[in-house]
Design a protein around this motif. Structure first.
Motif, PDB file in Angstrom:
ATOM      1  N   GLU A 239      16.378 -20.689 -25.383  1.00  0.00           N
ATOM      2  CA  GLU A 239      17.301 -20.040 -24.472  1.00  0.00           C
ATOM      3  C   GLU A 239      18.300 -21.067 -23.972  1.00  0.00           C
ATOM      4  O   GLU A 239      17.930 -22.192 -23.619  1.00  0.00           O
ATOM      5  CB  GLU A 239      16.526 -19.439 -23.292  1.00  0.00           C
ATOM      6  N   ALA A 240      19.563 -20.692 -23.936  1.00  0.00           N
ATOM      7  CA  ALA A 240      20.604 -21.613 -23.496  1.00  0.00           C
ATOM      8  C   ALA A 240      20.379 -22.036 -22.049  1.00  0.00           C
ATOM      9  O   ALA A 240      20.018 -21.221 -21.202  1.00  0.00           O
ATOM     10  CB  ALA A 240      21.977 -20.957 -23.627  1.00  0.00           C
TER      11      ALA A 240
ATOM     12  N   ARG B 239      23.786 -11.966 -28.064  1.00  0.00           N
ATOM     13  CA  ARG B 239      23.360 -13.304 -27.634  1.00  0.00           C
ATOM     14  C   ARG B 239      22.839 -14.196 -28.744  1.00  0.00           C
ATOM     15  O   ARG B 239      22.902 -15.427 -28.631  1.00  0.00           O
ATOM     16  CB  ARG B 239      22.252 -13.171 -26.587  1.00  0.00           C
TER      17      ARG B 239
ATOM     18  N   ASP C 191      22.286 -16.504 -31.812  1.00  0.00           N
ATOM     19  CA  ASP C 191      23.018 -17.365 -32.740  1.00  0.00           C
ATOM     20  C   ASP C 191      22.090 -17.727 -33.891  1.00  0.00           C
ATOM     21  O   ASP C 191      21.183 -18.553 -33.730  1.00  0.00           O
ATOM     22  CB  ASP C 191      23.485 -18.634 -32.026  1.00  0.00           C
TER      23      ASP C 191
ATOM     24  N   GLN D 299      19.173 -19.931 -30.988  1.00  0.00           N
ATOM     25  CA  GLN D 299      19.308 -19.888 -29.537  1.00  0.00           C
ATOM     26  C   GLN D 299      19.861 -18.550 -29.065  1.00  0.00           C
ATOM     27  O   GLN D 299      20.723 -17.958 -29.709  1.00  0.00           O
ATOM     28  CB  GLN D 299      20.230 -21.009 -29.065  1.00  0.00           C
ATOM     29  N   SER D 300      19.360 -18.107 -27.930  1.00  0.00           N
ATOM     30  CA  SER D 300      19.947 -16.955 -27.253  1.00  0.00           C
ATOM     31  C   SER D 300      20.949 -17.486 -26.235  1.00  0.00           C
ATOM     32  O   SER D 300      20.586 -18.164 -25.275  1.00  0.00           O
ATOM     33  CB  SER D 300      18.866 -16.128 -26.543  1.00  0.00           C
ATOM     34  N   ARG D 301      22.222 -17.172 -26.465  1.00  0.00           N
ATOM     35  CA  ARG D 301      23.291 -17.700 -25.627  1.00  0.00           C
ATOM     36  C   ARG D 301      23.376 -16.967 -24.294  1.00  0.00           C
ATOM     37  O   ARG D 301      22.883 -15.853 -24.152  1.00  0.00           O
ATOM     38  CB  ARG D 301      24.634 -17.553 -26.357  1.00  0.00           C
ATOM     39  N   ARG D 302      24.074 -17.581 -23.351  1.00  0.00           N
ATOM     40  CA  ARG D 302      24.331 -16.902 -22.072  1.00  0.00           C
ATOM     41  C   ARG D 302      25.313 -15.758 -22.268  1.00  0.00           C
ATOM     42  O   ARG D 302      25.202 -14.719 -21.628  1.00  0.00           O
ATOM     43  CB  ARG D 302      24.886 -17.902 -21.059  1.00  0.00           C
ATOM     44  N   TYR D 303      26.294 -15.970 -23.127  1.00  0.00           N
ATOM     45  CA  TYR D 303      27.346 -14.988 -23.405  1.00  0.00           C
ATOM     46  C   TYR D 303      27.553 -14.930 -24.921  1.00  0.00           C
ATOM     47  O   TYR D 303      27.128 -15.833 -25.652  1.00  0.00           O
ATOM     48  CB  TYR D 303      28.658 -15.391 -22.722  1.00  0.00           C
TER      49      TYR D 303
ATOM     50  N   GLY E 162      29.221 -18.145 -26.207  1.00  0.00           N
ATOM     51  CA  GLY E 162      28.567 -19.421 -25.939  1.00  0.00           C
ATOM     52  C   GLY E 162      27.997 -19.455 -24.539  1.00  0.00           C
ATOM     53  O   GLY E 162      27.650 -18.418 -23.958  1.00  0.00           O
ATOM     54  N   ASN E 163      27.929 -20.657 -23.961  1.00  0.00           N
ATOM     55  CA  ASN E 163      27.309 -20.814 -22.657  1.00  0.00           C
ATOM     56  C   ASN E 163      28.309 -20.987 -21.527  1.00  0.00           C
ATOM     57  O   ASN E 163      27.936 -21.029 -20.357  1.00  0.00           O
ATOM     58  CB  ASN E 163      26.352 -22.018 -22.687  1.00  0.00           C
TER      59      ASN E 163
ATOM     60  N   SER F 183      30.848 -12.593 -30.699  1.00  0.00           N
ATOM     61  CA  SER F 183      29.542 -13.223 -30.866  1.00  0.00           C
ATOM     62  C   SER F 183      29.490 -13.972 -32.202  1.00  0.00           C
ATOM     63  O   SER F 183      30.368 -13.791 -33.061  1.00  0.00           O
ATOM     64  CB  SER F 183      28.447 -12.161 -30.840  1.00  0.00           C
TER      65      SER F 183
END
Length: 448
Positions: free
Chosen positions: A7-8, A320, A322, A327-331, A334-335, A363
Motif C-alpha cells: 500500500e502506498a 488504484r 499498479d 502497489q495500491s496507489r492513493r490515487y 499516483g500518490n 490510472s
C-alpha cells in the motif's frame, strides 16, 4: 498476504507536528471559505427556505457544521466548556429527518454565522496546542481532518441544494475543460489477480475505508471513461425507459411509481435534450458524463448496453492497482495530491468535464476520470470490510451497513480534494438522483 502487494505510504505521515498543524489549518480554512461562498450567494429567505424535502435548509447545514466542530474539536479534543449545549439536539442529524428540520427553532442566518465563527476561533486555539500523537483521535491531526471532511461533505450537500433551488443563477465558475487528442479505447482490461483494497496507513481515512485487506478480482473489462450524455441519449431514444426487460423488479417499480423518463433536470425539446444546471437552462452537453441518475437507471442502461455495473472491488482495483509494482496507489495517477490537471474537484467548475479531459489523472491501466466529475454507482451493497471497527462513532458508517444502500465511488466536481481518495466510500439509497451521480460499465472477459 501475497508477495509484492503493498500500500502506498501517506504523505501526511512525513509532516512534523507543526507541519500537521499548518496542513490542518489550511484544510479547515479552505472548507470554511467554500461554506461561506455557498451561503453568502443567496439572501436570508433562501437560506431558511427548504428547497426540497430531500434536503435541509442551507442555514441548518451551516449551523450543523459548527455543531459538529464544537463537539469534536472544542469539547472533545480541546476539553473546553460547551458554547451552545442547548442546540445539540437541533443539529443532531439522527434526531430530525430532513423534511422536518424547517419546523425546528433553528438559528437564524446571522446567529448561525456568528456561532460557526466563534466555534472556529476556539478550534484554532485548540489546534495550536493539541498533541498530534498519544491518542487515536489526534494522531496525525485525525480529528481536524475528520471535521474538514465533514464540512466539505456538507458543502457538497449544499451545492446539491443549490441545484434544487428555483431562480436565477447565483453560483459562477469557469466552464469545465474539454477533451483534446485522439479517441480513447472504449474499454480497458483489468487482469485477474489479488490486490490490497482499503487502507491501513492513510491518517485521515474514515472507518469504513479500513483496514487494508487482500482481495481477489477475476479479470474483467471496464469502460475507459464514465458513460456520457450522448451515450445515455441513445438508451433514451431506443425506448430504454419504456422496456421493462432492462430494469430490475425494484427499479421498474420505482420508475413507474415516480414516472421517471430521463435523468433528473432533463427535458425534451424539438431540437434535442435540455437540462437545468444551477439555474442555467442549456442543451445537454454530449461529451460530459451523464449525471443525476439513480442506481436503478444506471443498472438499466448497463443491461441495455450488454454490460453491468462494476463491483466496488473491481472499481477500486481499476482505480488504484499498479501491476508493475503490485502497489495500491492513493490515487489513480499516483500518490501525489489532486491538482487541477488531474481531476475535476472542489467546485472549480459547476459541471463534469468532457470524458477524457484529464489524461494526467488516468490510472496505470489507462482508466480515466476515476476521481472527480461524477460519483459512480457500483453494484455493491454497503458493508464493513473484514476487521472493521467503528471510529470514532457508530453513526458515521456502521448504522448504514446493509442492502438498503449502494456504494458510490470516486467523488464528483462538487467533492473537495480533502474528502476524496482512491479508498473513499460513499453510499446512498438506489433511488437517489439529486446527488451528482453517474456511472461507468463493466463486463466479464469474453469466454470466461
Amino acid at each position: 498476504m501475497t508477495e509484492n502487494l503493498t500500500e502506498a505510504p501517506s504523505l501526511l505521515r512525513e509532516l512534523s507536528t507543526e507541519g500537521l498543524r499548518e496542513h490542518a489549518a489550511g484544510a479547515l480554512t479552505r472548507a470554511r471559505q467554500r461554506s461561506t461562498v455557498l451561503t453568502d450567494a443567496v439572501d436570508d429567505g433562501d437560506l431558511v427556505r427548504q428547497h426540497s424535502k430531500l434536503m435541509s435548509p442551507l442555514v441548518w447545514d451551516l449551523a450543523h457544521i459548527g455543531s459538529q466542530e464544537e463537539l469534536w474539536l472544542v469539547r472533545d479534543v480541546g476539553g473546553r466548556e460547551p458554547l451552545r449545549p442547548d442546540i445539540d439536539d437541533l443539529y443532531d442529524a439522527f434526531q430530525h429527518p430532513r423534511a422536518d428540520r424547517p419546523a425546528l427553532p433553528l438559528l437564524g442566518p446571522a446567529e448561525a454565522r456568528e456561532y460557526v465563527g466563534e466555534v472556529r476561533a476556539k478550534a484554532f486555539e485548540v489546534l495550536e496546542k493539541a498533541p498530534m500523537e498519544g491518542r487515536r483521535l489526534t494522531e496525525a491531526a485525525f480529528a481536524f481532518g475528520m471535521i474538514t471532511q465533514h464540512e466539505q461533505q456538507h458543502d457538497e450537500t449544499m451545492l446539491a441544494t443549490h441545484q434544487l433551488r428555483k431562480g436565477e443563477p447565483v453560483l459562477h465558475a469557469p466552464p469545465a475543460p474539454t477533451r483534446r487528442g485522439g479517441p480513447l479505447p472504449a474499454e480497458v482490461e483489468v487482469p485477474a489477480g489479488a490486490f490490497l483494497m482499503g487502507t491501513s496507513v492513510e491518517p485521515w481515512s474514515l472507518d469504513n475505508e479500513r483496514p487494508a485487506h487482500e482481495v481477489w478480482v477475476d479479470g474483467f473489462l471496464i469502460d475507459t471513461t464514465p458513460v456520457t450524455n450522448a451515450e445515455y441519449v441513445r438508451f433514451l431514444e431506443a425506448g430504454g425507459y419504456d422496456q421493462q426487460r432492462w430494469w430490475s423488479e425494484a427499479g421498474w417499480k420505482y420508475r413507474q411509481e415516480h414516472d421517471i423518463t430521463a435523468p433528473r433536470f432533463w427535458w425534451r425539446e424539438t431540437d434535442g435534450w435540455w437540462r437545468t444546471r444551477f439555474g442555467v437552462r442549456e442543451p445537454v452537453p454530449a461529451g460530459q458524463p451523464v449525471m443525476h441518475v439513480s442506481f436503478y437507471e444506471a443498472e438499466a442502461y448497463a443491461a441495455w448496453a450488454g454490460k453491468r455495473l462494476p463491483t466496488e472491488r473491481e472499481w477500486e482495483k481499476a482505480a488504484r492497482f499498479d501491476p508493475a509494482t503490485g502497489q495500491s496507489r492513493r490515487y489513480p495517477w499516483g500518490n501525489e495530491e489532486p491538482t487541477a490537471e488531474r481531476a475535476n474537484l472542489g467546485q472549480a467548475h459547476l459541471s463534469p468535464a468532457e470524458a477524457g479531459a484529464y489524461p494526467a489523472g488516468a490510472s496505470p491501466l489507462g482508466v480515466h476520470q476515476l476521481i472527480g466529475d461524477v460519483w459512480e454507482w457500483t453494484s455493491s451493497d454497503f458493508h464493513g470490510y473484514p476487521g472493521f471497527a467503528a471510529f470514532p462513532y457508530r453513526e458515521y458508517s456502521e448504522v448504514f451497513f446493509g442492502p438498503e444502500y449502494k456504494v458510490l465511488r470516486g467523488g464528483s466536481f462538487g467533492t473537495d480534494a480533502a474528502a476524496i481518495r482512491g479508498t473513499f466510500r460513499n453510499w446512498d439509497y438506489p433511488i437517489r438522483r439529486q446527488i451528482f451521480s453517474g456511472f461507468r460499465c463493466a463486463r466479464d472477459l469474453p469466454g470466461v
